[in-house]
Design an enzyme around this catalytic site. Structure first.
Site, PDB file in Angstrom:
ATOM      1  N   CYS A  55       0.826  -1.213   0.000  1.00 55.24           N
ATOM      2  CA  CYS A  55       0.000   0.000   0.000  1.00 55.24           C
ATOM      3  C   CYS A  55       0.859   1.261   0.000  1.00 55.24           C
ATOM      4  CB  CYS A  55      -0.934  -0.018   1.208  1.00 55.24           C
ATOM      5  SG  CYS A  55      -1.871   1.499   1.394  1.00 55.24           S
TER       6      CYS A  55
ATOM      7  N   GLU B 213     -26.296  14.813  -3.072  1.00 57.26           N
ATOM      8  CA  GLU B 213     -27.689  14.909  -2.644  1.00 57.26           C
ATOM      9  C   GLU B 213     -28.595  13.985  -3.462  1.00 57.26           C
ATOM     10  OE1 GLU B 213     -29.805  18.653  -3.393  1.00 57.26           O
ATOM     11  OE2 GLU B 213     -28.303  19.173  -4.888  1.00 57.26           O
TER      12      GLU B 213
END
Ligand code: NDP
Length: 450
Positions: free
Chosen positions: A42, A444
């Site tokens: 990583c 939203e």
């Protein structure tokens, strides 16, 4: 019987370091072995340097879009040596942070390759150490499948050491790594060709997501050959020649120097001495139970070497659950349900929960309702770009529970991370609907889908 350590960890990647530190916090005497740089895949050749390159690859689009907002046009070129040096310096800084974290936790580092001699003894360098419990967290390595001339292909690890940016890159493979690097190098200005054996990239992801990402990558200019069988690679004076077969017949492409094999990864188990213990290996991966315990009762294993879900936060969570259980007196296991994940392509994609196909398979078509929204985000209106965001919710009609949330578009990873909490809590569509949206935003849309 007394041992040198309560816990000895083999491998100082994300999983190994998190486990060692957590166990040490509980008062365990911990040693850790690592023959490479601290931080594992990583930090050194995966998520971290990759994400920095993703950021770099977005600037040309931002320069273009700025003109729509009244900025004068910018003509700019990336300087690869400057970029890759800065990325590698940041990785180096993180290696140092990991070292100081281990020091502070009083975890003793052995900077050598470790080999199991028996269930309680590990050879590290020219020493032998003993431990009550051993954790194997050695991660994974890229594979080179048996394809003629595959040795001429670079692996993702090698890309961080390139001296020059390839003008023309051929990417073999349509998984996370192939798609992310195709997007990165295309964004940085390289010509990119991707060759995949399936009909679409990112097998296993929701079909709408796969189509949306692939369509956008192609629209941006990445040439993707699908249903292509690789015949072989050959090094020539002009570059690496890649031969493959599609329905249209045999095709040949030449990469100026580089062709990236992103054809999967496998557990890094060579020379680990597992044969000196009762640890069982299944299909090349260490077999573990829900407590990460192997068939050798005092040996445990977490992360990519168990080949469950190859994601950094999963390895960390598995390791901390093990440390909490063994050294912290709080028995717990890792939950594999609703693990969110992102693909840092351009456009970015992120997902949590079941795909539409998985939902239908699990609950039946009449029990699954799909909500979809595809729109041009406000940001792209002034630059006049036809970039789309796709959002998708999958709902179980009987319980109204949201089974999956999927998104392609800007900030998908940031948005899905929040949605993942709702899914983890078992949120219903009615609860999504009762949530007030943040306006104006793309996010939203997840609470206004009808
Ligand atoms: P993947 O398994 O995701 O993809 C491998 C790709 O190579 C697939 O397209 C596969 O095709 C193809 N392939 C495999 N063998 C052959 C072959 N012999 N000939 C032709 N094509 C072949 O592997 P990656 O290397 O991309 O990534 C490994 C893992 O790393 C991922 O599963 C993921 O867990 C992790 N990762 C996560 C990231 C993130 O979270 N953003 C980023 C990068 C990696 P097919 O689909 O047909 O099998």
């Amino acid at each position: 019987m007394s041992y040198d350590f309560d816990l000895f960890v083999i491998g100082a990647g994300s999983g190994g370091i998190a486990t060692a530190r957590r166990a040490a916090q509980y008062g365990a005497k911990v040693g850790i072995a690592e023959y490479d740089r601290l931080g594992g895949t990583c930090v050194n050749r995966g998520c971290v340097p990759k994400k920095l390159l993703v950021y770099a690859s977005h600037f040309p689009n931002a320069f273009e879009e700025a003109v729509g907002y009244g900025w004068s046009a910018v003509s700019s070129q990336v300087d690869w040596p400057t970029l890759i040096t800065a990325v590698n310096n940041e990785v180096h800084r993180l290696n140092g942070i990991y070292q100081s974290m281990l020091d502070k936790s009083q975890v003793k580092l052995f900077p050598y390759r470790a080999k199991l001699l028996d269930a309680h003894t590990v050879e590290v360098g020219d020493q032998k150490v003993t431990a009550d419990k051993i954790l194997v967290a050695v991660g994974g390595v890229p594979v080179r499948p048996p394809i003629a001339g595959i040795e001429h292909a670079l692996l993702s690890d090698d890309l961080f050491n390139l001296k020059e940016q390839p003008k023309k890159l051929v990417v073999l493979g349509g998984g996370y790594i192939g798609c992310e690097f195709a997007s990165i190098f295309h964004g940085l200005g390289s010509e990119v060709i991707q060759i995949i054996r399936g009909d679409k990239i990112l097998r296993g992801f929701d079909e709408d997501l796969r189509s949306e990402i692939q369509g956008a990558m192609e629209k941006h200019g990445i040439k993707i050959y699908t249903s292509a069988d690789l015949i072989g690679l050959e090094q020539t004076a002009d570059g690496v020649v890649v031969k493959f077969k599609t329905d249209a017949g045999e095709e040949t492409v030449i990469a100026d120097a580089v062709s990236l094999a992103a054809l999967g990864r496998k557990p890094n188990l060579d020379n680990l001495g597992l044969e000196n213990t009762a640890v069982e290996v299944n299909a090349g991966a260490i077999a573990v139970d829900t407590y990460s315990q192997t068939a050798e009762p005092n040996i445990y294993s977490v992360g990519d070497c168990t080949d469950k879900v190859n994601l950094t936060p999963v390895a960390i969570n598995e390791g901390r659950a093990f440390a909490d259980t063994m050294f912290g007196g709080q028995s717990r296991t890792m939950s594999y349900e609703n693990i969110p994940t992102a693909v840092f392509t351009t456009p970015e994609a992120a997902t949590v929960g079941l795909t539409e196909a998985e939902s239908v398979e699990q609950y039946g078509e009449d029990q699954v309702k799909v909500y979809r929204s595809r729109f041009r985000p406000m940001y792209y209106t002034l630059p006049g770009k036809d970039e789309k965001t796709l959002m998708k919710l999958i709902v179980h009609t009987e319980t109204d529970r949201v089974l999956g949330a999927h998104m392609v578009g800007d900030s998908a990873a940031e948005i899905i991370q929040g949605v993942a909490i709702a899914l983890k809590m078992g949120a219903t569509k009615a609860q999504f609907d009762a949530t007030v949206g943040i306006h104006p935003s793309s996010a939203e849309e997840f609470v206004t889908m009808r």
